[in-house]
Design a protein around this motif. Structure first.
Motif, mmCIF file in Angstrom:
data_model
loop_
_atom_site.group_PDB
_atom_site.id
_atom_site.type_symbol
_atom_site.label_atom_id
_atom_site.label_comp_id
_atom_site.label_asym_id
_atom_site.label_seq_id
_atom_site.Cartn_x
_atom_site.Cartn_y
_atom_site.Cartn_z
ATOM 1 N N ILE A 171 0.829 -1.209 0.000
ATOM 2 C CA ILE A 171 0.000 0.000 0.000
ATOM 3 C C ILE A 171 0.862 1.256 0.000
ATOM 4 N N SER A 172 1.998 1.201 0.698
ATOM 5 C CA SER A 172 2.849 2.394 0.818
ATOM 6 C C SER A 172 3.417 2.853 -0.521
ATOM 7 N N LYS A 173 3.346 2.000 -1.551
ATOM 8 C CA LYS A 173 3.850 2.376 -2.869
ATOM 9 C C LYS A 173 2.818 3.166 -3.678
ATOM 10 N N ASN A 174 1.597 3.246 -3.162
ATOM 11 C CA ASN A 174 0.553 3.963 -3.897
ATOM 12 C C ASN A 174 0.786 5.469 -3.838
ATOM 13 N N GLU A 175 0.248 6.144 -4.836
ATOM 14 C CA GLU A 175 0.490 7.583 -4.961
ATOM 15 C C GLU A 175 -0.145 8.387 -3.834
ATOM 16 N N TYR A 176 -1.316 7.956 -3.348
ATOM 17 C CA TYR A 176 -1.969 8.760 -2.312
ATOM 18 C C TYR A 176 -1.210 8.711 -0.991
ATOM 19 N N VAL A 177 -0.475 7.615 -0.753
ATOM 20 C CA VAL A 177 0.363 7.551 0.454
ATOM 21 C C VAL A 177 1.586 8.443 0.285
ATOM 22 N N GLU A 178 2.199 8.405 -0.887
ATOM 23 C CA GLU A 178 3.338 9.277 -1.149
ATOM 24 C C GLU A 178 2.919 10.742 -1.091
ATOM 25 N N ALA A 179 1.698 11.036 -1.564
ATOM 26 C CA ALA A 179 1.207 12.417 -1.496
ATOM 27 C C ALA A 179 0.992 12.846 -0.051
ATOM 28 N N ALA A 180 0.536 11.913 0.796
ATOM 29 C CA ALA A 180 0.345 12.243 2.211
ATOM 30 C C ALA A 180 1.669 12.568 2.879
ATOM 31 N N PHE A 181 2.705 11.806 2.544
ATOM 32 C CA PHE A 181 4.038 12.115 3.078
ATOM 33 C C PHE A 181 4.515 13.471 2.567
ATOM 34 N N ALA A 182 4.256 13.742 1.280
ATOM 35 C CA ALA A 182 4.704 15.005 0.693
ATOM 36 C C ALA A 182 3.999 16.194 1.331
ATOM 37 N N ARG A 183 2.748 16.024 1.755
ATOM 38 C CA ARG A 183 2.025 17.107 2.418
ATOM 39 C C ARG A 183 2.485 17.329 3.846
ATOM 40 N N GLY A 184 3.311 16.423 4.335
ATOM 41 C CA GLY A 184 3.819 16.566 5.691
ATOM 42 C C GLY A 184 2.908 16.018 6.758
ATOM 43 N N GLU A 185 1.989 15.099 6.390
ATOM 44 C CA GLU A 185 1.110 14.515 7.390
ATOM 45 C C GLU A 185 1.908 13.618 8.337
ATOM 46 N N SER A 186 1.424 13.492 9.550
ATOM 47 C CA SER A 186 2.124 12.712 10.574
ATOM 48 C C SER A 186 2.018 11.221 10.269
ATOM 49 N N TRP A 187 2.935 10.455 10.869
ATOM 50 C CA TRP A 187 2.912 9.004 10.691
ATOM 51 C C TRP A 187 1.613 8.418 11.235
ATOM 52 N N THR A 188 1.153 8.954 12.357
ATOM 53 C CA THR A 188 -0.083 8.442 12.957
ATOM 54 C C THR A 188 -1.265 8.638 12.026
ATOM 55 N N ALA A 189 -1.366 9.825 11.407
ATOM 56 C CA ALA A 189 -2.474 10.098 10.492
ATOM 57 C C ALA A 189 -2.416 9.180 9.273
ATOM 58 N N ILE A 190 -1.242 8.967 8.747
ATOM 59 C CA ILE A 190 -1.098 8.104 7.568
ATOM 60 C C ILE A 190 -1.472 6.662 7.911
ATOM 61 N N CYS A 191 -1.047 6.212 9.100
ATOM 62 C CA CYS A 191 -1.356 4.839 9.508
ATOM 63 C C CYS A 191 -2.855 4.618 9.658
ATOM 64 N N PHE A 192 -3.542 5.561 10.313
ATOM 65 C CA PHE A 192 -4.963 5.385 10.604
ATOM 66 C C PHE A 192 -5.862 5.736 9.423
ATOM 67 N N LEU A 193 -5.475 6.726 8.613
ATOM 68 C CA LEU A 193 -6.350 7.205 7.546
ATOM 69 C C LEU A 193 -6.061 6.562 6.195
ATOM 70 N N ASP A 194 -4.819 6.218 5.939
ATOM 71 C CA ASP A 194 -4.449 5.705 4.618
ATOM 72 C C ASP A 194 -4.143 4.208 4.606
ATOM 73 N N ILE A 195 -3.505 3.718 5.655
ATOM 74 C CA ILE A 195 -3.065 2.322 5.662
ATOM 75 C C ILE A 195 -4.108 1.404 6.289
ATOM 76 N N LEU A 196 -4.540 1.735 7.502
ATOM 77 C CA LEU A 196 -5.421 0.832 8.247
ATOM 78 C C LEU A 196 -6.709 0.480 7.503
ATOM 79 N N PRO A 197 -7.430 1.425 6.887
ATOM 80 C CA PRO A 197 -8.659 1.037 6.175
ATOM 81 C C PRO A 197 -8.429 0.019 5.064
ATOM 82 N N ASN A 198 -7.272 0.077 4.414
ATOM 83 C CA ASN A 198 -6.968 -0.868 3.337
ATOM 84 C C ASN A 198 -6.456 -2.199 3.867
ATOM 85 N N VAL A 199 -6.046 -2.222 5.124
ATOM 86 C CA VAL A 199 -5.560 -3.460 5.739
ATOM 87 C C VAL A 199 -6.710 -4.273 6.316
#
Length: 219
Positions: free
Chosen positions: A163-191
């Protein structure tokens, strides 16, 4: 699991039959003690008595009604197996997501630990654990959690890495979102979907492990 997937699954006759059987087993295990003719520890006859109208499954080596003990035992099996499985996911899912995102030295250590535990024969590990600490339900739950966690960790880690290779995750990192937000909002729902599918397999494994220990007289 989404509603559409659940609807498609239940559209199959075999799935509906399986669901009915599962519900019957769960209901029997949950409500069984209320319909038990005897208490689970009550001695009601001679040891190893044959099947009769009073004792549908005969008696055990102490003269206790086997059918009554069967009705009482189902609830314990379900509670222990469900508690251990849920606890294993609570431990392994966050570690798998963190390890799949961050990598680094901690990832190497967690993989090494999971390799060691993965190589242990489950039944022998639980027998040694019970022999060293004494037979108890909390010990069994802890042992099952230890056995399940590496397997869940590896599944979640691989899914997270994909999942971390997807563009929306890379965009979240580029926007400066926190690791916690990325884990709960981008990764966890897909897991959650593959983890939900895996949950049934782990729960069945927990039931088999607990039933095996009970059959061997360790509990």
């Amino acid at each position: 699991m989404s509603t559409s997937v659940l609807r498609l699954t239940l559209a199959k006759p075999a799935a509906r039959i399986a669901l009915v059987l599962v519900l019957i087993i769960v209901a029997l295990a949950t409500l069984g003690p209320y319909f038990s003719p005897y208490a689970f520890d009550e001695i009601v006859g001679a040891p190893f008595a044959p099947i009769t109208q009073e004792h549908w499954l005969g008696t055990d080596f102490l003269g206790r009604d086997t059918f009554s003990r069967f009705l009482y035992g189902g609830r314990t099996v379900l509670v222990v197996a469900l508690s251990a499985t849920v606890a294993a996911y609570i431990v392994a899912v966050p570690l798998g997501i963190y390890s799949g995102l961050r990598r680094g030295p901690l990832d190497v250590v967690l993989i090494a630990i999971s390799d060691v535990i993965y190589a242990l024969p489950p039944a022998i590990f639980l027998l040694v654990l019970l022999a060293s600490t004494g037979p108890s339900l909390p010990t069994v739950i802890v042992g099952i959690v230890i056995l399940h966690s590496p397997r869940i960790f590896r599944i979640v880690r691989l899914i997270t890495m994909d999942i971390s290779k997807n563009e929306y995750v890379e965009a979240a990192f580029a926007r400066g979102e926190s690791w916690t937000a990325i884990c709960f909002l981008d990764i966890l729902p897909n897991v959650l979907t593959p983890v939900t599918a895996d949950f049934g397999v782990r729960l069945c494994g927990s039931i088999i492990l607990y039933a095996s220990l009970s059959y061997l007289g360790c509990l």
